[in-house]
Write a protein that holds these residues in place. Structure first.
Motif, short mmCIF file in Angstrom:
data_model
loop_
_atom_site.label_atom_id
_atom_site.label_comp_id
_atom_site.label_asym_id
_atom_site.label_seq_id
_atom_site.Cartn_x
_atom_site.Cartn_y
_atom_site.Cartn_z
N THR A 1 3.36 -7.78 9.13
CA THR A 1 3.45 -6.49 8.45
C THR A 1 4.92 -6.11 8.32
O THR A 1 5.67 -6.16 9.31
CB THR A 1 2.71 -5.39 9.23
N THR B 1 -4.36 0.50 -1.51
CA THR B 1 -3.68 -0.78 -1.72
C THR B 1 -3.46 -0.94 -3.21
O THR B 1 -4.42 -0.95 -3.99
CB THR B 1 -4.52 -1.94 -1.15
N THR C 1 -8.33 1.16 0.05
CA THR C 1 -7.46 0.59 1.10
C THR C 1 -7.62 -0.91 1.29
O THR C 1 -6.82 -1.52 1.99
CB THR C 1 -7.60 1.26 2.50
N THR C 2 -8.63 -1.52 0.66
CA THR C 2 -8.88 -2.95 0.90
C THR C 2 -8.35 -3.81 -0.24
O THR C 2 -8.12 -3.35 -1.36
CB THR C 2 -10.38 -3.26 1.05
N GLN D 1 -8.82 -5.94 5.41
CA GLN D 1 -8.77 -4.56 5.89
C GLN D 1 -7.63 -4.39 6.87
O GLN D 1 -7.49 -5.20 7.79
CB GLN D 1 -10.09 -4.17 6.55
N GLY D 2 -6.84 -3.35 6.68
CA GLY D 2 -5.70 -3.11 7.57
C GLY D 2 -4.80 -2.01 7.05
O GLY D 2 -4.18 -1.29 7.83
N HIS D 3 -4.71 -1.89 5.73
CA HIS D 3 -3.92 -0.80 5.18
C HIS D 3 -4.62 0.54 5.46
O HIS D 3 -5.85 0.60 5.56
CB HIS D 3 -3.74 -0.97 3.66
N HIS D 4 -3.83 1.60 5.55
CA HIS D 4 -4.39 2.92 5.87
C HIS D 4 -4.49 3.83 4.65
O HIS D 4 -5.12 4.88 4.71
CB HIS D 4 -3.53 3.61 6.94
N LYS D 5 -3.84 3.41 3.55
CA LYS D 5 -3.93 4.18 2.31
C LYS D 5 -4.21 3.20 1.17
O LYS D 5 -4.41 2.02 1.40
CB LYS D 5 -2.63 4.95 2.07
N ASP E 1 0.68 3.23 2.17
CA ASP E 1 1.01 3.48 3.58
C ASP E 1 2.40 2.95 3.94
O ASP E 1 2.79 2.93 5.11
CB ASP E 1 -0.06 2.90 4.53
N SER F 1 0.82 -1.21 0.00
CA SER F 1 0.00 0.00 0.00
C SER F 1 0.86 1.26 0.00
O SER F 1 2.04 1.23 0.34
CB SER F 1 -0.90 -0.03 1.25
#
Length: 317
Positions: A31, A303, A280-281, A297-301, A15, A13
């Motif tokens: 991560t 993907t 982001t997903t 779901q987990g990335h902040h920006k 992020d 991502s």
């Protein structure tokens, strides 16, 4: 050392992280921070041991089965964003394409780049022909070039649409078709014919107006999906469309992402598709129902890319 998962699923991502996921549960179990640049492309080695992350301007190789945040190897001779990366079927060498205008080949067992080909425009996409002896690249100026690795030269050039960037290329597993997707939402399909030499000849087969927006990724289904043959097109219009290669009729439209869909990858049997989006997903889709059955779901920006290896490793000699 933990038991190696049979399914390796990874996403990257804006992020600046790479995440590994349990495909079934949707749980992120690892991560990796990637502070140096964005990651443009992810690819898993055929033996499932390493994950290649293509960044700017380097390619880093991470150990899939360790928790170390450090790469095991860095490949550093590109001078701009690396947009494409992939492996020869036995995993002996890696290929890459970059916005610096070059296509490179790397021996995984030795440092440094072994070969370099000049495309003279930013390279967006590179695929390896199943014969393992030709690379096909697509660039920002709309050129498609075939690089003959045996003759060490460019054996073929095509320009389907002048000054329209080729965003993504995909080759059918048996080498029978190649598809190029561009910034106008168009897919060009050629039949690949073997000439009297080993050189591949392109015979125009179909022009498909797949999306109104950009196509960011096109992908043909794998061998174990037979007798079904599909083409997936991921687009800036937030959808992925699934086309039947027999006639290029629209089979399904995968609706669920809220922003651009940048990448997609089939499961080994073609029954599922994983997608990565600016929303982001990443999502797991059932090809039979066209529904998303898992959201990662987990990335902040945004993907941007995803990689999946759920097949058998090549038998070790």
């Amino acid at each position: 050392m933990s038991q190696q998962p049979s399914v390796i699923l990874a996403t990257a991502s804006y992020d600046h992280t790479i995440r590994f996921w349990e495909a079934k549960s949707g749980r992120c179990y690892r991560t990796i921070q990637y502070p140096d640049s964005q990651v443009n492309r992810l690819e898993i080695t055929p033996d499932k041991r390493f994950l290649a992350a293509a960044g700017n301007p380097h390619i880093r190789l991470f150990d899939v089965n360790s928790n170390s945040p450090q790469p095991v190897m860095s490949y550093d001779s590109h001078t701009n964003n690396v947009m494409a990366v992939g492996f020869q079927c036995d995993g002996n060498w890696m290929y890459s394409g970059s916005e610096d205008g070059t296509v490179k080949i790397w021996d995984l067992r030795a440092p440094g780049c072994q070969r370099e080909y000049e495309s003279r425009a930013a390279v967006n996409t590179v695929v390896l022909h199943p014969n393992q002896t030709e690379l096909i690249s697509g660039d920002q100026n709309g050129n498609i070039r075939v690089w003959d690795l045996t003759a060490n030269s460019c054996s073929c050039e095509l320009v389907p649409e002048v000054d329209t960037a080729v965003r993504s290329l995909t080759v059918m597993w048996d080498g029978s078709l190649v598809v190029a997707a561009n910034n106008h939402g168009t897919c060009y399909v050629w039949r690949l014919l073997r000439g009297t030499q080993t050189m591949t000849n392109f015979e125009p087969l179909h022009k498909l107006q797949a999306h109104k927006g950009y196509i960011l990724k096109c992908l043909l289904s794998p061998e174990f999906c037979e007798p079904h043959r599909y083409l997936a097109t991921a687009s800036s219009d937030h959808t992925v469309k699934i086309w039947n290669v027999d006639g290029f009729t629209l089979e399904k439209t995968l609706v669920g992402h809220q922003r651009w869909v940048w990448d997609c990858v089939f499961s080994v049997d073609g029954a599922y598709l994983i997608t990565a989006s600016s929303d982001t997903t990443a999502r797991l889709w059932s090809m039979s129902s066209g529904e998303d059955i898992r959201v990662y779901q987990g990335h902040h920006k945004a993907t941007i890319c995803c990689a999946l290896h759920d097949g058998a490793e090549p038998s070790s000699s």
